[in-house]
Design an enzyme around this catalytic site. Structure first.
Site, PDB file in Angstrom:
ATOM      1  N   ASP A  98       0.871  -1.166   0.000  1.00  0.00           N
ATOM      2  CA  ASP A  98       0.000   0.000   0.000  1.00  0.00           C
ATOM      3  C   ASP A  98       0.916   1.226   0.000  1.00  0.00           C
ATOM      4  O   ASP A  98       2.096   1.149   0.378  1.00  0.00           O
ATOM      5  CB  ASP A  98      -0.958   0.008   1.200  1.00  0.00           C
ATOM      6  CG  ASP A  98      -2.146   0.942   0.958  1.00  0.00           C
ATOM      7  OD1 ASP A  98      -2.070   1.784   0.033  1.00  0.00           O
ATOM      8  OD2 ASP A  98      -3.157   0.837   1.685  1.00  0.00           O
TER       9      ASP A  98
HETATM   10  C1  BGC Z   1      -4.985   3.346   0.041  1.00  0.00           C
HETATM   11  C2  BGC Z   1      -5.035   2.357  -1.109  1.00  0.00           C
HETATM   12  C3  BGC Z   1      -4.811   3.096  -2.396  1.00  0.00           C
HETATM   13  C4  BGC Z   1      -3.467   3.811  -2.326  1.00  0.00           C
HETATM   14  C5  BGC Z   1      -3.126   4.576  -3.576  1.00  0.00           C
HETATM   15  C6  BGC Z   1      -3.746   4.217   0.026  1.00  0.00           C
HETATM   16  O1  BGC Z   1      -3.863   5.264   0.936  1.00  0.00           O
HETATM   17  O2  BGC Z   1      -5.033   2.635   1.260  1.00  0.00           O
HETATM   18  O3  BGC Z   1      -6.274   1.706  -1.128  1.00  0.00           O
HETATM   19  O4  BGC Z   1      -4.863   2.208  -3.478  1.00  0.00           O
HETATM   20  O5  BGC Z   1      -3.492   4.745  -1.255  1.00  0.00           O
HETATM   21  O6  BGC Z   1      -3.933   5.694  -3.702  1.00  0.00           O
END
Ligand code: BGC
Length: 753
Positions: A228
């Protein structure tokens, strides 16, 4: 869509290490023979940022179709629809030049307060897994990779980047990993995104058990593990554990740390090559899937409207108030009727191509007079109006408008600011001014309908009390307004079902006392009893059970037939439309094991199907129950086990509206283990050979055995049952018995079984 990829072992170590870190916010790096891959959020629309990138949804993104977020789509219980939406998303992602769409999110909705429940499907891993697998297949068949997230046990936003989810192993497998396992095995996602949090003390990004032992070795995952955004605390430890790609870029410092760790022997070169290979394989898959696509924006909006209509749950409909008679006068109340709430906040936030106004869509379907009053004001923080007078005046006007019409339709729900990625809710209440409006309007206008928009479960007891009809709209995407008008007026007969229980009170939720933890630890004290499993095991009343949803027609179930084979059970049930309108019935199959030797939920969803029936028609619905869905996680054997014995299979219209059931015999998996010194007397006594040998040994015991413990006021047999044989013989056997003697005894039992 597999493709041969570059052999990264030919690249110098520093280039291989560099491939394991992103180039920029949304792109991977390139290397000779490896093209960069562009990614974007997801999941329910393409959040492609042609300008500056960010992951919190602050920055602008290019317009894209906003389909119903998972909270809405899940209520359709329709894998084919999820597949079609996946395909449409692939087209939009292709048009934007993207290789991976960052979704779906399939974490189990453990607690109604989780701020990101709108992005997840259900409290039940079977429903989540089946829908997400279909979505992933749809997306990937369009040549765009999915990113199954957030792996794993990311069930709250509070302290999400540090907190440790403390969960026992059985619960992990049965509840929190089960949907991931299904999607990985069945739909083979190109990527899996590891979550921010820790699991039993270890960051998901550094968790070898999770990323290697379970995901790759046990489930056979052959894709790429991406972090993530910002989830990597220690890149070297992460690569060692099984992480392939750290996002976002620029990761030059961490890339260099990986090279240094190989030089000083802290990290194997093989781990770096594994990660680089995974990036190269993803790049090859993306290249092979690349298509020129022109998006038909209107067709996608129509699909979004169909999905919205199919995802609405008719929670209550006293006296058949709905569908509305188009010739009647309708008062539409509440600001959401003009500016609908249709998606959640944060990284998944999409700039829609257009937004249906529910009020306009209702006007288009109603021939009578449609009036509007605001009723309450929306505030950025979702709170009630600052000025009580203003609030009272707005309500008074709404009551007047409602009283002058034949029916009042109130749009209620949560403001965007009240639920979002990044924080959890403190309660599940509707704002007080909305509750006041509903109560006051309903007492002036008995024909009151409430339409709810929210990304999470709400405390609905007061709404249920006041309103004659309620539509659970969850979040329905950009065409939700059209979908609502279709259902309100009966153009679409509602067939959505709840994917999450609506409790009578928040305090009834099984996770309530354990959520969200403290000091960066959250104990999953309710174990496997999450959602309906928890309400059912305590036989607790709920307002609307898991799977609940009414229709404008009625269905009758008859003639259940079950046939078991080594891989599962076929359940066939006859469903008849006994009402006066065509409609779709979702048939839910639940399994129970009445004589189970292990602690289990009273019933678990193990399959579902649906049927469209014209008034008066009947059809058989056949649902395949797979053997794996009957299994529980056996802690001691550390694997799935299907218990042998009688299973009760019920078909129903909800988890608490089981219409017909029958029993089927299932041949169980062998759970035989050799006895050892820690095996208890009870375990040995339940085995014919063990019992025979043990009776002889026990007969030679001293005074305790003489009167069966009666003189001590105890039931000696039951008390002894839990004593491990090694200690029993050595401690109470009168001395002179060695560990070797015990082992010889056990060997002789084991060899004769
Ligand atoms: C989120 C993810 C997301 C990623 C990219 C993170 O803060 O938890 O679900 O895909 O950011 O935006």
């Amino acid at each position: 869509m597999d493709a041969s990829s570059a052999d990264t072992s030919l690249l110098p170590l520093d280039q291989r290490a560099a491939l394991g870190g992103g180039a920029s916010f949304w792109r991977t790096k390139s290397a000779p023979g490896v093209a960069a891959v562009a990614m974007s959020d997801g999941p329910h629309g393409v959040r492609y940022q042609s300008g500056a990138g960010d992951h919190l949804g602050f920055g602008a993104s290019d317009p894209a179709t906003c389909f119903p977020p998972a909270v809405g789509l899940a209520q359709s219980w329709d894998p084919d629809l999820a597949h079609r939406i996946g395909g449409a998303l692939a087209d939009e992602a292709q048009a934007a030049g993207l290789g991976v769409l960052l979704g779906p999110g399939i974490n189990v909705k453990r607690d109604p307060r989780c701020g990101r429940n709108f992005e997840y499907f259900s409290e039940d891993p079977h429903l989540s897994g089946v829908l997400a697998a279909a979505w992933v297949r749809g997306l990937q068949s369009g040549g765009v990779g999915a990113s199954l997230k957030h792996f794993a046990v990311n069930n709250q936003e509070h302290d999400r980047m540090r907190t440790s989810a403390e969960v026992d192993e059985r619960t992990l497998h049965e509840i929190y990993l089960r949907a991931f396992e299904r999607v990985v095995r069945d739909a083979r996602p190109w990527t899996v995104m590891c979550s921010y949090n820790r699991i039993n003390g270890v960051y998901a990004s550094q968790n070898r058990w999770l990323l290697t032992d379970v995901l790759r070795d046990a489930w056979g995952f052959d894709g790429l593990v991406v972090s993530d955004w910002g989830a990597v605390a220690d890149r070297v430890a992460a690569v060692d554990a099984g992480l392939d790609l750290q996002m976002p870029g620029d990761t030059a410092g961490d890339d260099a740390a990986v090279v240094a760790a190989v030089s000083d022997g802290r990290l194997t070169e093989a781990a770096v090559t594994r990660a680089a290979d995974a990036v190269a394989r993803l790049s090859a898959r993306v290249a092979a899937g690349r298509r020129e696509v022109t998006v038909d924006v209107d067709a996608h909006h129509r699909l979004a409207r169909e999905a919205a209509g199919r995802s609405i749950v008719l929670l209550k409909n006293d006296d058949a108030l709905l569908p509305l008679d188009p010739s009647r006068d309708v008062a539409v109340l509440g600001p959401f009727a003009r500016s609908p709430r249709f998606q959640g906040g944060g990284s998944s936030h999409v700039t829609p191509t257009r937004v249906d106004s529910p009020l306009d869509e209702i006007r288009a379907r109603i021939d009578g007079r449609v009036t509007f009053a605001e009723g309450f004001r929306l505030h950025a923080d979702g709170s009630a109006d600052a000025s009580a007078d203003d609030g009272a005046a707005l309500r008074a006007e709404a009551v007047r408008v409602a009283g002058a019409a034949d029916v009042a339709v109130i749009f209620a729900g949560l403001a965007a600011s009240q639920e979002s990625e990044g924080f959890d809710r403190d309660d599940i209440d509707l704002p007080a001014d909305q509750l006041d409006l509903i109560a006051e309007v309903a007492s002036a206008q008995p024909n009151t309908v409430v339409i709810l928009s929210a990304g999470g479960v709400l405390h609905l007891a007061p709404v249920h009390e006041a309103a004659r009809a309620i539509l659970g709209g969850a979040l329905l995407g950009q065409a939700g307004g059209g979908g609502i008008a279709d259902v309100l007026t009966g153009v679409v007969n509602p067939s959505g079902r709840l994917a999450e229980t609506v409790p009578l009170r928040l305090q009834d939720a099984p996770s309530y006392p354990h959520f969200p933890g403290e000091h960066s630890r959250v104990r999953y004290g309710e174990g496997i009893f999450v959602g309906y499993r928890g309400y059912d095991v305590r036989d607790q009343d709920v307002l609307y059970p898991f799977g609940h949803g009414l229709s404008y027609t009625t269905f009758e179930y008859s003639d259940i037939a079950l046939s078991a084979d080594p891989d599962g059970v076929d359940a066939v049930v006859t469903v008849r439309n006994t009402g006066r309108r065509a409609g779709r019935e979702v048939v839910q199959i639940y399994a129970s094991v009445p004589e189970s030797s292990t602690s289990r939920a009273p019933r678990e969803l193990v399959g579902f199907g649906s049927v469209d029936l014209a008034a008066g028609d009947s059809a058989t619905v056949s649902v395949r129950v797979e053997r794996r869905d009957l299994a529980y996680w056996h802690d001691r054997l550390d694997r799935w086990v299907v218990e042998g014995g009688t299973y009760r299979i019920a078909a129903g219209a909800s988890s608490r509206d089981l219409r017909i059931e029958a029993d089927v015999e299932i041949v169980g998996d062998s759970v035989r283990q050799d006895f050892d010194a820690e095996s208890t007397i009870g375990e040995l006594m339940s085995d014919p050979v063990g019992a025979k040998v043990l009776e002889e040994v026990l007969a030679s015991f001293g005074p305790l055995g003489e009167d069966g413990g009666e003189s001590l006021g105890i039931d000696m047999v039951r008390m002894a049952a839990s004593i491990p044989i090694g200690r029993a013989v050595r401690s109470f056997g009168g001395g002179g018995v060695s560990a070797d003697d015990v082992q010889a005894l056990l060997d002789s039992i084991n060899s004769r079984r």
